[in-house]
Design a protein around this motif. Structure first.
Motif, PDB file in Angstrom:
ATOM      1  N   CYS A 294      60.304  15.149 -11.283  1.00 27.11           N
ATOM      2  CA  CYS A 294      58.943  14.647 -11.134  1.00 27.11           C
ATOM      3  C   CYS A 294      58.014  15.525 -11.955  1.00 27.11           C
ATOM      4  CB  CYS A 294      58.560  14.715  -9.648  1.00 27.11           C
ATOM      5  SG  CYS A 294      56.888  14.152  -9.294  1.00 27.11           S
TER       6      CYS A 294
ATOM      7  N   LYS B 246      53.823  17.999  -9.842  1.00 30.61           N
ATOM      8  CA  LYS B 246      53.585  19.402  -9.480  1.00 30.61           C
ATOM      9  C   LYS B 246      52.578  19.574  -8.329  1.00 30.61           C
ATOM     10  CE  LYS B 246      54.586  20.786 -14.257  1.00 30.61           C
ATOM     11  NZ  LYS B 246      56.014  20.893 -14.165  1.00 30.61           N
ATOM     12  N   CYS B 247      52.779  18.818  -7.280  1.00 37.22           N
ATOM     13  CA  CYS B 247      51.939  18.982  -6.082  1.00 37.22           C
ATOM     14  C   CYS B 247      52.097  20.410  -5.540  1.00 37.22           C
ATOM     15  CB  CYS B 247      52.351  17.972  -5.017  1.00 37.22           C
ATOM     16  SG  CYS B 247      52.168  16.257  -5.537  1.00 37.22           S
TER      17      CYS B 247
ATOM     18  N   CYS C 121      54.935  21.359  -3.025  1.00 33.21           N
ATOM     19  CA  CYS C 121      56.285  20.830  -3.285  1.00 33.21           C
ATOM     20  C   CYS C 121      57.105  21.803  -4.126  1.00 33.21           C
ATOM     21  CB  CYS C 121      56.164  19.492  -4.009  1.00 33.21           C
ATOM     22  SG  CYS C 121      57.737  18.699  -4.345  1.00 33.21           S
TER      23      CYS C 121
HETATM   24  S1  SF4 Z   1      55.519  15.842  -3.617  1.00 36.36           S
HETATM   25 FE1  SF4 Z   1      54.462  15.648  -5.589  1.00 36.36          FE
HETATM   26  S2  SF4 Z   1      55.556  17.018  -7.004  1.00 36.36           S
HETATM   27 FE2  SF4 Z   1      56.867  16.695  -5.208  1.00 36.36          FE
HETATM   28  S3  SF4 Z   1      58.222  14.985  -5.814  1.00 36.36           S
HETATM   29 FE3  SF4 Z   1      56.463  14.109  -4.698  1.00 36.36          FE
HETATM   30  S4  SF4 Z   1      54.956  13.542  -6.273  1.00 36.36           S
HETATM   31 FE4  SF4 Z   1      56.453  14.956  -7.206  1.00 36.36          FE
END
Ligand code: SF4
Length: 155
Positions: free
Chosen positions: A111, A114-115, A118
Protein backbone atom coordinates in the motif's frame (compact mmCIF):
# COMPACT_ATOMS: atom_id res chain seq x y z
CA UNK A 1 -0.60 -22.91 5.62
CA UNK A 2 1.72 -22.09 2.72
CA UNK A 3 4.73 -23.41 4.63
CA UNK A 4 2.81 -26.58 5.41
CA UNK A 5 1.73 -27.00 1.79
CA UNK A 6 5.29 -26.47 0.62
CA UNK A 7 6.76 -29.02 3.01
CA UNK A 8 4.05 -31.65 2.54
CA UNK A 9 4.54 -31.44 -1.23
CA UNK A 10 8.15 -32.46 -0.54
CA UNK A 11 7.14 -35.42 1.60
CA UNK A 12 7.73 -33.81 4.97
CA UNK A 13 5.51 -34.49 7.96
CA UNK A 14 4.00 -31.26 9.29
CA UNK A 15 2.38 -30.50 12.64
CA UNK A 16 0.72 -27.32 13.87
CA UNK A 17 2.10 -26.44 17.29
CA UNK A 18 0.39 -24.01 19.61
CA UNK A 19 2.93 -24.27 22.44
CA UNK A 20 6.70 -24.25 22.87
CA UNK A 21 7.06 -27.77 24.31
CA UNK A 22 9.58 -30.27 22.94
CA UNK A 23 10.75 -28.05 20.09
CA UNK A 24 14.03 -29.99 20.04
CA UNK A 25 12.15 -33.02 18.66
CA UNK A 26 11.52 -31.33 15.32
CA UNK A 27 13.92 -30.94 12.39
CA UNK A 28 12.56 -27.46 11.75
CA UNK A 29 10.16 -25.16 13.57
CA UNK A 30 8.67 -22.00 12.10
CA UNK A 31 7.45 -19.30 14.45
CA UNK A 32 5.28 -16.51 13.05
CA UNK A 33 4.72 -13.50 15.27
CA UNK A 34 2.15 -11.02 14.01
CA UNK A 35 1.88 -8.56 16.90
CA UNK A 36 4.78 -6.84 18.67
CA UNK A 37 3.11 -7.27 22.10
CA UNK A 38 3.15 -11.09 21.87
CA UNK A 39 5.93 -12.44 24.12
CA UNK A 40 8.36 -15.05 22.77
CA UNK A 41 11.34 -16.05 24.91
CA UNK A 42 14.64 -15.05 23.24
CA UNK A 43 16.08 -18.46 24.23
CA UNK A 44 13.49 -20.10 21.98
CA UNK A 45 14.34 -17.86 19.05
CA UNK A 46 18.02 -18.82 19.43
CA UNK A 47 17.43 -22.57 19.10
CA UNK A 48 19.22 -23.94 16.04
CA UNK A 49 16.12 -25.50 14.45
CA UNK A 50 13.99 -22.36 14.73
CA UNK A 51 13.17 -19.98 11.91
CA UNK A 52 11.05 -16.99 12.80
CA UNK A 53 9.41 -14.10 11.04
CA UNK A 54 6.57 -11.65 10.98
CA UNK A 55 5.82 -8.02 11.75
CA UNK A 56 5.69 -8.89 15.47
CA UNK A 57 9.47 -9.35 15.40
CA UNK A 58 10.74 -7.34 12.44
CA UNK A 59 7.97 -4.71 12.17
CA UNK A 60 8.06 -3.34 8.61
CA UNK A 61 11.34 -5.05 7.75
CA UNK A 62 10.11 -8.62 8.07
CA UNK A 63 11.79 -10.84 5.47
CA UNK A 64 9.50 -12.24 2.79
CA UNK A 65 8.87 -15.94 2.40
CA UNK A 66 10.87 -17.55 -0.41
CA UNK A 67 8.96 -17.22 -3.69
CA UNK A 68 8.41 -20.98 -3.96
CA UNK A 69 6.72 -20.95 -0.53
CA UNK A 70 4.83 -17.68 -0.99
CA UNK A 71 3.20 -18.99 -4.14
CA UNK A 72 2.52 -22.49 -2.86
CA UNK A 73 -1.11 -23.60 -2.41
CA UNK A 74 -2.09 -23.27 1.27
CA UNK A 75 -2.58 -26.49 3.23
CA UNK A 76 -6.09 -25.83 4.54
CA UNK A 77 -6.04 -29.11 6.48
CA UNK A 78 -3.31 -27.78 8.78
CA UNK A 79 -5.81 -26.54 11.37
CA UNK A 80 -8.14 -29.56 11.31
CA UNK A 81 -6.87 -30.95 14.62
CA UNK A 82 -6.96 -27.52 16.25
CA UNK A 83 -10.54 -26.92 15.08
CA UNK A 84 -11.69 -30.31 16.34
CA UNK A 85 -10.04 -29.68 19.72
CA UNK A 86 -11.88 -26.37 20.06
CA UNK A 87 -15.21 -27.99 19.14
CA UNK A 88 -14.54 -30.76 21.66
CA UNK A 89 -14.03 -28.05 24.28
CA UNK A 90 -17.44 -26.60 23.46
CA UNK A 91 -16.68 -23.84 20.99
CA UNK A 92 -19.35 -23.36 18.33
CA UNK A 93 -18.18 -24.41 14.89
CA UNK A 94 -19.52 -21.09 13.56
CA UNK A 95 -16.80 -19.36 15.59
CA UNK A 96 -14.19 -21.37 13.71
CA UNK A 97 -15.42 -20.75 10.19
CA UNK A 98 -12.26 -18.82 9.26
CA UNK A 99 -10.49 -22.18 9.48
CA UNK A 100 -13.16 -24.24 7.73
CA UNK A 101 -15.17 -22.20 5.24
CA UNK A 102 -12.72 -19.93 3.43
CA UNK A 103 -10.06 -19.96 0.78
CA UNK A 104 -7.59 -17.40 2.11
CA UNK A 105 -4.99 -15.34 0.33
CA UNK A 106 -3.79 -12.09 -1.20
CA UNK A 107 -4.64 -10.86 -4.69
CA UNK A 108 -2.52 -7.76 -4.09
CA UNK A 109 0.06 -6.77 -1.50
CA UNK A 110 1.35 -3.51 -0.09
CA UNK A 111 0.00 0.00 0.00
CA UNK A 112 1.17 3.56 -0.62
CA UNK A 113 -1.01 5.46 1.86
CA UNK A 114 1.36 5.34 4.87
CA UNK A 115 -1.29 5.93 7.52
CA UNK A 116 0.37 6.92 10.79
CA UNK A 117 -0.99 4.00 12.83
CA UNK A 118 -0.17 1.30 10.26
CA UNK A 119 2.90 -0.96 10.02
CA UNK A 120 2.56 -0.98 6.25
CA UNK A 121 4.93 1.84 5.26
CA UNK A 122 7.65 0.07 3.32
CA UNK A 123 6.33 0.48 -0.21
CA UNK A 124 5.04 3.28 -2.41
CA UNK A 125 2.75 1.07 -4.45
CA UNK A 126 0.20 -1.71 -4.40
CA UNK A 127 1.11 -4.66 -6.62
CA UNK A 128 -0.59 -7.76 -8.00
CA UNK A 129 0.46 -10.66 -5.78
CA UNK A 130 -1.29 -13.95 -6.55
CA UNK A 131 -3.95 -15.10 -9.00
CA UNK A 132 -7.06 -16.34 -7.21
CA UNK A 133 -6.44 -19.86 -8.54
CA UNK A 134 -3.30 -20.03 -6.44
CA UNK A 135 -5.21 -20.22 -3.15
CA UNK A 136 -8.78 -21.04 -4.19
CA UNK A 137 -10.16 -24.36 -2.91
CA UNK A 138 -13.51 -25.16 -4.58
CA UNK A 139 -14.59 -27.21 -1.53
CA UNK A 140 -14.73 -23.97 0.46
CA UNK A 141 -17.75 -21.79 -0.21
CA UNK A 142 -16.19 -18.46 0.69
CA UNK A 143 -13.08 -16.46 -0.13
CA UNK A 144 -11.20 -14.33 2.39
CA UNK A 145 -8.87 -11.72 0.90
CA UNK A 146 -6.18 -10.44 3.26
CA UNK A 147 -4.95 -7.71 0.90
CA UNK A 148 -3.49 -4.70 2.68
CA UNK A 149 -5.50 -2.25 0.58
CA UNK A 150 -7.06 -3.89 -2.46
CA UNK A 151 -8.62 -0.61 -3.61
CA UNK A 152 -5.16 0.91 -3.94
CA UNK A 153 -4.64 -1.17 -7.08
CA UNK A 154 -5.84 0.38 -10.32
CA UNK A 155 -7.15 -2.97 -11.62
S1 SF4 B 1 -4.13 1.40 7.11
FE1 SF4 B 1 -3.49 2.91 5.58
S2 SF4 B 1 -1.33 2.45 5.14
FE2 SF4 B 1 -2.22 0.67 6.19
S3 SF4 B 1 -2.86 -0.70 4.50
FE3 SF4 B 1 -4.65 0.54 5.10
S4 SF4 B 1 -4.64 2.32 3.72
FE4 SF4 B 1 -2.60 1.35 3.62
Amino acid sequence: MKLSGYHKARGDEVTLKTDYDNLQDFDKVYIAKVFTKTKVDDKILMLSNIQYGGTGIFYDNAPSLPVEVEHCAPDYSLYDGYVQAQVDKGMKSSALKCFTDYSIGFLTRDCFRKCGFCVNKKYDYCAIHSPLEEFYDSRRKKIMLLDDNILAHSE
